[in-house]
Design a protein around this motif. Sequence first.
Motif, mmCIF file in Angstrom:
data_model
loop_
_atom_site.group_PDB
_atom_site.id
_atom_site.type_symbol
_atom_site.label_atom_id
_atom_site.label_comp_id
_atom_site.label_asym_id
_atom_site.label_seq_id
_atom_site.Cartn_x
_atom_site.Cartn_y
_atom_site.Cartn_z
ATOM 1 N N UNK A 108 20.041 6.041 12.402
ATOM 2 C CA UNK A 108 19.290 7.140 11.781
ATOM 3 C C UNK A 108 17.793 6.864 11.838
ATOM 4 N N UNK A 109 17.434 5.662 11.430
ATOM 5 C CA UNK A 109 16.030 5.275 11.399
ATOM 6 C C UNK A 109 15.432 5.333 12.806
ATOM 7 N N UNK A 110 16.165 4.846 13.805
ATOM 8 C CA UNK A 110 15.665 4.851 15.186
ATOM 9 C C UNK A 110 15.453 6.281 15.683
ATOM 10 N N UNK A 111 16.390 7.157 15.403
ATOM 11 C CA UNK A 111 16.247 8.561 15.837
ATOM 12 C C UNK A 111 15.089 9.241 15.124
ATOM 13 N N UNK A 112 14.935 8.929 13.831
ATOM 14 C CA UNK A 112 13.826 9.508 13.083
ATOM 15 C C UNK A 112 12.493 9.034 13.669
ATOM 16 N N UNK A 113 12.387 7.742 13.955
ATOM 17 C CA UNK A 113 11.155 7.204 14.528
ATOM 18 C C UNK A 113 10.847 7.852 15.877
ATOM 19 N N UNK A 114 11.896 8.076 16.670
ATOM 20 C CA UNK A 114 11.722 8.714 17.965
ATOM 21 C C UNK A 114 11.197 10.139 17.805
ATOM 22 N N UNK A 115 11.783 10.901 16.867
ATOM 23 C CA UNK A 115 11.314 12.269 16.616
ATOM 24 C C UNK A 115 9.890 12.270 16.082
ATOM 25 N N UNK A 116 9.574 11.308 15.238
ATOM 26 C CA UNK A 116 8.225 11.212 14.680
ATOM 27 C C UNK A 116 7.219 10.937 15.777
ATOM 28 N N UNK A 117 7.574 10.041 16.684
ATOM 29 C CA UNK A 117 6.680 9.715 17.800
ATOM 30 C C UNK A 117 6.479 10.943 18.693
ATOM 31 N N UNK A 118 7.558 11.695 18.942
ATOM 32 C CA UNK A 118 7.445 12.893 19.775
ATOM 33 C C UNK A 118 6.556 13.933 19.119
ATOM 34 N N UNK A 119 6.656 14.074 17.813
ATOM 35 C CA UNK A 119 5.865 15.101 17.124
ATOM 36 C C UNK A 119 4.372 14.724 17.114
ATOM 37 N N UNK A 120 4.052 13.439 17.137
ATOM 38 C CA UNK A 120 2.648 13.018 17.144
ATOM 39 C C UNK A 120 2.013 13.223 18.514
ATOM 40 N N UNK A 121 2.822 13.171 19.568
ATOM 41 C CA UNK A 121 2.261 13.343 20.916
ATOM 42 C C UNK A 121 2.126 14.810 21.292
ATOM 43 N N UNK A 122 2.766 15.706 20.560
ATOM 44 C CA UNK A 122 2.657 17.114 20.932
ATOM 45 C C UNK A 122 1.546 17.812 20.234
#
Length: 122
Positions: A108-122
Motif C-alpha cells: 500500500x505504502x509503495x503504491x501510494x508513494x508511486x502515485x504521489x511521485x506521479x502527481x508531483x511530476x504532472x
Amino acid sequence: MATNGESAALWLAENTSHLSRQRIEQVRNNVFQKLEVLNEDHPDAPGLLEALEVLDQHLESDAEPQNMPAPPAPPSSPSDSISESAGLDLSPLIPEQSEANPLDPDEKRARFQELLAQSRTS
C-alpha cells in the motif's frame, strides 16, 4: 413495536395469530412513515429499514384470496412510482465482482508513494 428486523420478526411471531392483515399493514405503513421522516444518516434508519423488509416479506408471503389483492406499498419517492409505471430496468449495469485481495501495508505504502511521485511530476 418494530425497530429492527429481529424485533419485527419476533413481533410477527408473537402476534400474527391474533392480528388482522390490516393491522400488520398499518404497522408496516407506520414504520415506512418513520423512515420517510428520518435522514439516511440517522442511527435508527438501518433498523427501521430492516423492520420494513421483514414486514413486507411477511405480507407478501401471507396469501390473500384472489379477489382481494393487497394494496400497493406507498412509493418511497415520486421517482419510484415513475420508474415502476414506466417499467424501467433498475438492475446493476455491471455484473457483481468479487472483492479484491487486500494489500499488505508495505505494498500500500509503495503504491501510494508511486502515485504521489506521479502527481508531483504532472
